[in-house]
Design a protein around this motif. Structure first.
Motif, PDB file in Angstrom:
ATOM      1  N   TYR A 234       0.781  -1.283   0.026  1.00 34.45           N
ATOM      2  CA  TYR A 234      -0.072   0.062   0.073  1.00 34.45           C
ATOM      3  C   TYR A 234       1.028   1.245  -0.081  1.00 34.45           C
ATOM      4  N   VAL A 235       0.710   2.179  -1.119  1.00 35.42           N
ATOM      5  CA  VAL A 235       1.399   3.519  -1.092  1.00 35.42           C
ATOM      6  C   VAL A 235       0.183   4.626  -0.659  1.00 35.42           C
ATOM      7  N   VAL A 236       0.195   5.060   0.559  1.00 34.90           N
ATOM      8  CA  VAL A 236      -1.071   5.960   0.946  1.00 34.90           C
ATOM      9  C   VAL A 236      -0.858   7.271   0.284  1.00 34.90           C
ATOM     10  N   THR A 237      -1.762   7.755  -0.548  1.00 33.27           N
ATOM     11  CA  THR A 237      -2.136   8.891  -1.202  1.00 33.27           C
ATOM     12  C   THR A 237      -2.874   9.788  -0.541  1.00 33.27           C
ATOM     13  N   GLY A 238      -3.624   9.602   0.392  1.00 30.85           N
ATOM     14  CA  GLY A 238      -4.632  10.590   0.838  1.00 30.85           C
ATOM     15  C   GLY A 238      -5.383   9.985   2.304  1.00 30.85           C
ATOM     16  N   GLY A 239      -5.748  10.947   3.041  1.00 28.22           N
ATOM     17  CA  GLY A 239      -6.580  10.395   4.353  1.00 28.22           C
ATOM     18  C   GLY A 239      -5.788   9.789   5.204  1.00 28.22           C
ATOM     19  N   ARG A 240      -6.601   9.161   6.295  1.00 33.14           N
ATOM     20  CA  ARG A 240      -5.890   8.339   7.325  1.00 33.14           C
ATOM     21  C   ARG A 240      -6.643   6.904   7.411  1.00 33.14           C
ATOM     22  N   GLY A 241      -5.958   6.090   8.131  1.00 31.57           N
ATOM     23  CA  GLY A 241      -6.520   4.537   8.632  1.00 31.57           C
ATOM     24  C   GLY A 241      -5.306   3.805   8.917  1.00 31.57           C
ATOM     25  N   ALA A 242      -5.791   2.497   8.778  1.00 32.90           N
ATOM     26  CA  ALA A 242      -4.764   1.603   9.241  1.00 32.90           C
ATOM     27  C   ALA A 242      -4.776   0.062   8.688  1.00 32.90           C
ATOM     28  N   VAL A 243      -3.770  -0.430   8.457  1.00 33.42           N
ATOM     29  CA  VAL A 243      -3.957  -2.071   8.102  1.00 33.42           C
ATOM     30  C   VAL A 243      -3.781  -2.819   9.382  1.00 33.42           C
ATOM     31  N   GLN A 244      -4.415  -3.610   9.602  1.00 29.19           N
ATOM     32  CA  GLN A 244      -4.516  -4.818  10.636  1.00 29.19           C
ATOM     33  C   GLN A 244      -3.926  -6.059   9.836  1.00 29.19           C
ATOM     34  N   THR A 245      -3.033  -6.661  10.706  1.00 29.48           N
ATOM     35  CA  THR A 245      -2.486  -7.930   9.968  1.00 29.48           C
ATOM     36  C   THR A 245      -2.471  -9.135  10.947  1.00 29.48           C
ATOM     37  N   LEU A 246      -2.675 -10.328  10.437  1.00 31.26           N
ATOM     38  CA  LEU A 246      -2.192 -11.421  11.289  1.00 31.26           C
ATOM     39  C   LEU A 246      -1.407 -12.203  10.680  1.00 31.26           C
ATOM     40  N   SER A 247      -0.276 -12.790  11.500  1.00 30.75           N
ATOM     41  CA  SER A 247       0.855 -13.343  10.727  1.00 30.75           C
ATOM     42  C   SER A 247       1.607 -14.156  11.881  1.00 30.75           C
ATOM     43  N   PRO A 248       2.524 -14.868  11.842  1.00 28.36           N
ATOM     44  CA  PRO A 248       3.345 -15.556  12.981  1.00 28.36           C
ATOM     45  C   PRO A 248       3.819 -14.498  13.798  1.00 28.36           C
ATOM     46  N   ASP A 249       3.981 -13.215  13.322  1.00 29.41           N
ATOM     47  CA  ASP A 249       4.315 -12.264  14.345  1.00 29.41           C
ATOM     48  C   ASP A 249       2.970 -11.681  15.290  1.00 29.41           C
ATOM     49  N   GLY A 250       1.961 -12.226  15.219  1.00 28.26           N
ATOM     50  CA  GLY A 250       1.085 -12.031  15.769  1.00 28.26           C
ATOM     51  C   GLY A 250      -0.178 -11.135  15.319  1.00 28.26           C
ATOM     52  N   TYR A 251      -0.695 -10.379  16.030  1.00 26.65           N
ATOM     53  CA  TYR A 251      -1.606  -9.312  15.583  1.00 26.65           C
ATOM     54  C   TYR A 251      -0.914  -8.054  15.556  1.00 26.65           C
ATOM     55  N   ARG A 252      -0.862  -7.039  14.396  1.00 26.82           N
ATOM     56  CA  ARG A 252      -0.520  -5.816  14.327  1.00 26.82           C
ATOM     57  C   ARG A 252      -1.676  -5.033  13.714  1.00 26.82           C
ATOM     58  N   GLU A 253      -1.567  -3.575  13.911  1.00 24.71           N
ATOM     59  CA  GLU A 253      -2.130  -2.632  13.571  1.00 24.71           C
ATOM     60  C   GLU A 253      -1.121  -1.587  13.247  1.00 24.71           C
ATOM     61  N   MET A 254      -0.797  -1.209  11.810  1.00 25.15           N
ATOM     62  CA  MET A 254       0.065  -0.256  11.173  1.00 25.15           C
ATOM     63  C   MET A 254      -0.818   0.959  10.854  1.00 25.15           C
ATOM     64  N   PRO A 255      -0.388   2.230  11.252  1.00 20.80           N
ATOM     65  CA  PRO A 255      -1.200   3.389  11.031  1.00 20.80           C
ATOM     66  C   PRO A 255      -0.929   3.657   9.287  1.00 20.80           C
ATOM     67  N   LEU A 256      -1.765   4.131   8.640  1.00 19.13           N
ATOM     68  CA  LEU A 256      -1.653   4.673   7.392  1.00 19.13           C
ATOM     69  C   LEU A 256      -1.819   6.135   7.242  1.00 19.13           C
ATOM     70  N   GLU A 257      -1.019   6.867   6.599  1.00 21.05           N
ATOM     71  CA  GLU A 257      -1.229   8.231   6.397  1.00 21.05           C
ATOM     72  C   GLU A 257      -0.424   8.714   4.906  1.00 21.05           C
ATOM     73  N   PRO A 258      -0.695   9.891   4.526  1.00 19.38           N
ATOM     74  CA  PRO A 258      -0.034  10.212   3.461  1.00 19.38           C
ATOM     75  C   PRO A 258       1.550  10.114   3.421  1.00 19.38           C
ATOM     76  N   GLY A 259       2.079   9.374   2.316  1.00 17.11           N
ATOM     77  CA  GLY A 259       3.378   9.180   2.153  1.00 17.11           C
ATOM     78  C   GLY A 259       3.971   7.670   2.824  1.00 17.11           C
ATOM     79  N   SER A 260       3.132   7.088   3.549  1.00 17.51           N
ATOM     80  CA  SER A 260       3.525   5.944   4.068  1.00 17.51           C
ATOM     81  C   SER A 260       3.363   4.746   3.473  1.00 17.51           C
ATOM     82  N   VAL A 261       4.245   3.669   3.557  1.00 16.79           N
ATOM     83  CA  VAL A 261       4.012   2.484   2.733  1.00 16.79           C
ATOM     84  C   VAL A 261       4.193   1.332   3.665  1.00 16.79           C
ATOM     85  N   ALA A 262       3.362   0.565   3.241  1.00 16.32           N
ATOM     86  CA  ALA A 262       3.014  -0.846   4.106  1.00 16.32           C
ATOM     87  C   ALA A 262       3.178  -1.913   3.152  1.00 16.32           C
ATOM     88  N   TRP A 263       3.603  -3.009   3.641  1.00 15.01           N
ATOM     89  CA  TRP A 263       3.496  -4.500   2.717  1.00 15.01           C
ATOM     90  C   TRP A 263       3.567  -5.598   3.439  1.00 15.01           C
TER      91      TRP A 263
END
Length: 254
Positions: free
Chosen positions: A48-77
């Motif tokens: 995800y390459v965030v181009t506008g607004g605010r939010g988050a991505v919630q993930t489940l993986s062997p790392d456990g549960y995470r919630e990464m914030p999303l805002e303009p300019g942030s990248v999550a993969w």
């Protein structure tokens, strides 16, 4: 539209990636969270390459549960097997880059439906498939699909937070069983897309090593614009590009 010497470019986007734009759903789920349909990919990394607004991505993986914030300019993969859920925080707008263009649209994504749905391929297909178009019927079906995926997701998340990764692992196994018959077709898409792009670079390096840059005479440029706006994707309203190997229509409008 595409401009250039041919109607469709012979080469995919850099690295044979898929490309789309998403506006996260603003429908509230049973847990009060507005957002998309949780799912995983079996062989594709997504960014995800965030181009506008605010939010988050919630993930489940062997790392456990995470919630990464999303805002303009942030990248999550997130890599294959990671369950992800896009969360709307207000006007969230994301450009999505997908590994192995063509594979996600060919079924390399499985929703976190409850186990009884995952165990029945016919029931899974019925729950995952949307009516064509972008009208009210499609919107209602997309919302039902999202709610069913959230139902299964919340069970997986609760167990993982409690230290029990069994349900999450079983979901991964169920997802693999669902897509097994699709793998030969995926292999063909991979060979024609991402693998071909990598091999083309290898051939170019060989040519340069040999002092023969003749392939540069084929240099050209292309441009494109979205050809479908506001489709109903897994995470939100989706703008797509009808370019070979870029954003093919989802299988069965999924």
């Amino acid at each position: 539209m595409v401009s250039g010497p041919e109607a469709a470019p012979p080469h995919p986007l850099p690295g044979a990636v898929g490309l789309s734009h998403l506006s996260a759903y603003d429908w509230a789920a049973t847990d009060g969270v507005c957002g998309g349909s949780p799912h995983l990919h079996l062989v594709c990394t997504e960014a995800y390459v965030v181009t506008g607004g605010r939010g988050a991505v919630q993930t489940l993986s062997p790392d456990g549960y995470r919630e990464m914030p999303l805002e303009p300019g942030s990248v999550a993969w997130f890599t294959p097997g990671t369950v992800h859920r896009m969360v709307q925080g207000g006007g969230l707008r994301v450009t999505v880059l997908m590994q192995n263009s063509g594979l996600p649209e060919a079924g390399d994504a499985v929703f976190t439906f409850p186990p009884e749905v995952l165990a029945d391929p016919g029931a899974y297909t019925a729950a995952a498939t949307l009516p064509p178009g972008t009208g009210p019927e499609t919107a209602a079906a997309a919302r039902r699909r999202r709610d069913l995926a959230v139902e299964g997701y919340l069970v997986l998340r609760e167990a993982l937070v409690a230290g029990d990764d069994g349900p999450y692992r079983e979901f991964q196994r169920a997802a693999a069983r669902l897509v097994r018959d699709k793998v030969p077709g995926w292999r063909d898409l991979w060979r024609a897309g991402a693998l071909a792009a990598a091999e083309r670079t290898g051939a170019q390096l060989d040519a340069l090593t040999g002092g023969d840059p003749a392939y540069l005479t084929e240099a050209t440029a292309y441009e494109a614009a979205p050809t479908r706006l506001g489709g109903y994707g897994m995470c939100g309203r989706r703008d797509e590009y009808a370019l070979p190997g870029t954003t093919l229509p989802y299988e069965d409008e999924r």
